[in-house]
Design an enzyme around this catalytic site. Structure first.
Site, PDB file in Angstrom:
ATOM      1  N   SER A  53       0.849  -1.196   0.000  1.00 23.82           N
ATOM      2  CA  SER A  53       0.000   0.000   0.000  1.00 23.82           C
ATOM      3  C   SER A  53       0.885   1.247   0.000  1.00 23.82           C
ATOM      4  CB  SER A  53      -0.965  -0.009   1.186  1.00 23.82           C
ATOM      5  OG  SER A  53      -0.273  -0.356   2.348  1.00 23.82           O
TER       6      SER A  53
ATOM      7  N   HIS B 292      -4.983   1.557 -15.237  1.00 22.58           N
ATOM      8  CA  HIS B 292      -5.503   1.216 -13.910  1.00 22.58           C
ATOM      9  C   HIS B 292      -6.777   0.357 -13.994  1.00 22.58           C
ATOM     10  CE1 HIS B 292      -5.624   2.697  -9.452  1.00 22.58           C
ATOM     11  NE2 HIS B 292      -5.998   1.436  -9.566  1.00 22.58           N
TER      12      HIS B 292
END
Length: 328
Positions: free
Chosen positions: A217, A293
């Site tokens: 992350s 994405h």
């Protein structure tokens, strides 16, 4: 609980899959207003739309900061984001105000892991280049070294961040005949044993891996982590894949590493900014594959994400359990 007839106001920042909207309308506790577009809500419309709202359903592209929270006012009880990442939310400000946050982990793990494997194979085996050569007439007689790439069989794969998605990627890569699976992160993970994962320092992973997959992350520690010094430690035959967050990578440094032949190739599903400008230097390179994405972009995954975001929102509005609440 709200009294009957008094509906709570909810603002949704974008068109979302029907599954979520159906859940909200069936619940009968909220009045939904929505930015009805596939494009992101302009800042001014977000600030206007959220006024007096009890709940907000937002996306990764919506920056939810102190200004937005101020505009919402004291009614705001819950923010539900249609994403697994939450770096677009000003968590400290949200926590200060006692607002609950829902997100959508787990449900996009498989889709993102599949896309990561697809991107790794496409990059390593130069599929976009091959397609281009067929179209532009570059395909002539068979040549022994033409369009040769790198295979997974017998290779060492390094996964940075062996969380849910990292683990799902590792499980899918092992059947390709990967010899060693290295991983790095804050702590060793018990579940790594399932893929014979070796917990190693980041430097070891970077210098020994043939394929490096970033699935951590975005945090202050990981921001810009993949930089000049990182790429300089990689093998010249190594392939770099990022499906986590664009800001983990220093794109200038990646461009230098790719154009100078310091590393073999890179595949990115995330960039900074998104969308990447069409004149960006990375897009001039044959050994860089950039996707828009689409990690979680399967019809079923997006439907399930929408439903979960709606259920989180309702839980927050009604003061009950949320299926996926972020611990603040």
């Amino acid at each position: 609980m709200q009294s009957a007839g008094k509906l709570m106001k909810v603002f949704i920042t974008r068109r979302i899959p029907q599954e979520g909207l159906k859940i909200l309308s069936a619940a009968g506790v909220c009045e939904v207003s929505q930015w009805d577009s596939d494009e992101p809500v302009p800042r001014a419309d977000l600030l206007k739309g959220i006024q007096g709202a009890h709940g907000l359903l937002c996306l990764l592209s919506d920056k939810i900061d102190a200004e937005v929270l101020e505009a919402a006012g004291p009614n705001l009880k819950v923010i539900s984001t249609l994403s697994v990442g939450f770096d677009h939310l000003a968590i400290d400000e949200i926590k200060k105000r006692g607002i609950r946050v829902g997100y959508t982990p787990d449900v996009l793990t498989d889709a993102t892991a599949e896309l990561t494997v697809a991107l790794l194979l496409a990059t390593a085996r130069r599929l976009p280049e091959g397609v281009e050569e067929v179209k532009n007439g570059g395909w002539s007689s068979w040549k022994p070294l033409w369009l040769c790439g790198y295979g997974l069989s017998g290779s060492t794969v390094g996964v940075i961040g062996l969380g849910r998605i990292g683990m799902a990627i590792a499980q899918r890569l092992m059947p390709f005949g990967v010899k060693r699976l290295l991983y790095s992160g804050r702590t060793a993970k018990p579940h790594a044993a399932e893929v014979n994962g070796e917990f190693v320092p980041l430097d070891t992973l970077v210098s020994e891996s043939d394929f490096i997959v970033v699935s951590c992350s975005l945090t202050p520690e990981t921001q810009g982590m993949c930089d000049k010094s990182f790429f300089s430690k990689m093998k010249p035959t190594a392939v770099f894949i990022n499906t986590s967050r664009g800001a983990v990578v220093n794109q200038e440094h990646l461009y230098e590493a790719l154009s100078s032949g310091q590393i073999a190739a890179a595949g990115l599903d995330v960039t900074t900014p998104e969308p990447l400008p069409t004149n960006h230097q990375l897009l001039t390179l044959k050994n860089c594959v950039v996707l828009p994405h689409i990690g979680s972009a399967t019809y079923s995954t997006r439907g399930v994400m929408s439903a979960l975001a709606a259920q989180n929102l309702l839980g927050g509005l009604q003061g009950t359990d949320m299926p996926s609440e972020l611990t603040l």
